[in-house]
Every structure is written in structure tokens, then in C-alpha cells.
Design an enzyme around this catalytic site. Structure first.
Site, mmCIF file in Angstrom:
data_model
loop_
_atom_site.group_PDB
_atom_site.id
_atom_site.type_symbol
_atom_site.label_atom_id
_atom_site.label_comp_id
_atom_site.label_asym_id
_atom_site.label_seq_id
_atom_site.Cartn_x
_atom_site.Cartn_y
_atom_site.Cartn_z
ATOM 1 N N THR A 31 0.827 -1.208 0.000
ATOM 2 C CA THR A 31 0.000 0.000 0.000
ATOM 3 C C THR A 31 0.859 1.256 0.000
ATOM 4 O O THR A 31 2.057 1.217 0.300
ATOM 5 C CB THR A 31 -0.931 0.031 1.232
ATOM 6 O OG1 THR A 31 -0.140 0.096 2.421
ATOM 7 C CG2 THR A 31 -1.829 -1.189 1.267
ATOM 8 N N ASP A 32 0.209 2.363 -0.323
ATOM 9 C CA ASP A 32 0.884 3.655 -0.253
ATOM 10 C C ASP A 32 0.636 4.264 1.132
ATOM 11 O O ASP A 32 0.071 3.619 2.016
ATOM 12 C CB ASP A 32 0.415 4.572 -1.384
ATOM 13 C CG ASP A 32 -1.077 4.868 -1.344
ATOM 14 O OD1 ASP A 32 -1.712 4.689 -0.283
ATOM 15 O OD2 ASP A 32 -1.612 5.288 -2.384
ATOM 16 N N GLN A 33 1.024 5.511 1.298
ATOM 17 C CA GLN A 33 0.906 6.171 2.594
ATOM 18 C C GLN A 33 -0.544 6.315 3.065
ATOM 19 O O GLN A 33 -0.807 6.455 4.254
ATOM 20 C CB GLN A 33 1.550 7.551 2.493
ATOM 21 C CG GLN A 33 2.186 8.011 3.753
ATOM 22 C CD GLN A 33 3.019 9.265 3.532
ATOM 23 O OE1 GLN A 33 2.922 9.921 2.501
ATOM 24 N NE2 GLN A 33 3.836 9.585 4.505
ATOM 25 N N VAL A 81 -3.826 2.592 0.545
ATOM 26 C CA VAL A 81 -4.431 2.121 -0.701
ATOM 27 C C VAL A 81 -3.408 1.256 -1.449
ATOM 28 O O VAL A 81 -2.226 1.608 -1.520
ATOM 29 C CB VAL A 81 -4.850 3.321 -1.575
ATOM 30 C CG1 VAL A 81 -5.323 2.880 -2.949
ATOM 31 C CG2 VAL A 81 -5.929 4.144 -0.870
#
Length: 142
Positions: A19-21, A24
Site C-alpha cells: 500500500t501507499d501512505q 491504498v
């Protein structure tokens, strides 16, 4: 849409590293999810990718298409439905649908792979044992 096709379902849990920050799933992880589901499909059919490669047959991807409809999030359990589009000759084509636990469609995708002779790196017809497994596949329950 796929009422006459055998659909294989494979579940994965989204890891934090995917995931990103914002929590997501990063778009670049979806091809890996598709690969995991596709190899699970092959394994379920009784086809070992490892044995296929050991016998000198490769199956590289020539095309990947992914349509994002809704975000997958950290710790979601995703269900990836893998559908063989048609009986292969030289090309092997799959359709995919990825759902979350609420059964919301998140992603649709397509991949195209080509059977190759790993020594010559040239395309080749699907091996007979692969086609025989698919022929017997009609009676297989997933």
C-alpha cells in the site's frame, strides 16, 4: 458474463508493504496479484509451472490490461476470480475480476501469455498435456 466458463477463485490479504501512505494498494501490485491467482489456477488444474519450465517451456506475459474501479485497502481480503478466455493454441488468455470482502468489484483485468520454447525463445503450440488437462477440465469442480 462468464456463465459457461470455469471460474477459479483465489483469496489474498493485502499486506502493508503493498500500500501507499494512504493505505491504498499501489497500482503496480495488481500484476503480482494476477500472477498469484493465475499460478493458483494452473496448480488447481494440475499443471505445475515449475515442471513446465523444467521441461523447457516458458509462458511469458505479452500483455496486461488493468481497469481500476475502486481502491483496495490495507488488510482487505481480496478474491481474485480467474477465467480462461478461450482454449489456447500459442496464446493463453485470462480475464480477472477482483472483489473485496463486501463483494464490490474493484478491478477487472486481462493478461495474454505466449508458450515459448525456452531454448530457442520462439513461440510454440501449447503442449499436448496442457491441452489434455483443459479437455478434461469440463468435469473439474473449482
Amino acid at each position: 458474463m462468464y456463465k459457461d466458463k470455469k471460474i477459479h477463485s483465489h483469496s489474498i490479504r493485502v499486506r502493508y508493504a503493498e500500500t501507499d501512505q494512504m493505505g491504498v494498494v499501489h497500482h503496480g501490485n495488481y500484476p503480482t496479484f494476477l500472477e498469484e491467482a493465475r499460478t493458483a489456477w494452473l496448480r488447481e488444474m494440475g499443471i505445475s509451472y515449475k515442471k513446465m519450465e523444467a521441461s523447457g517451456i516458458g509462458l511469458p506475459i505479452t500483455s496486461v490490461s488493468v481497469k481500476y474501479k475502486k481502491s483496495a485497502l490495507y488488510d482487505d481480503v481480496l478474491t481474485i476470480k480467474t477465467i480462461l478466455s478461450k482454449i489456447p493454441n500459442v496464446r493463453l488468455e485470462f480475464d480477472y475480476e477482483i472483489y473485496n470482502e463486501a463483494e464490490e468489484l474493484l478491478v477487472t483485468a486481462k493478461t495474454e501469455l505466449v508458450f515459448i520454447n525456452m531454448q530457442t525463445k520462439r513461440p510454440m503450440k501449447a503442449p499436448d498435456y496442457f491441452l489434455e488437462v483443459l479437455e478434461n477440465w469440463k468435469n473439474k469442480e473449482f
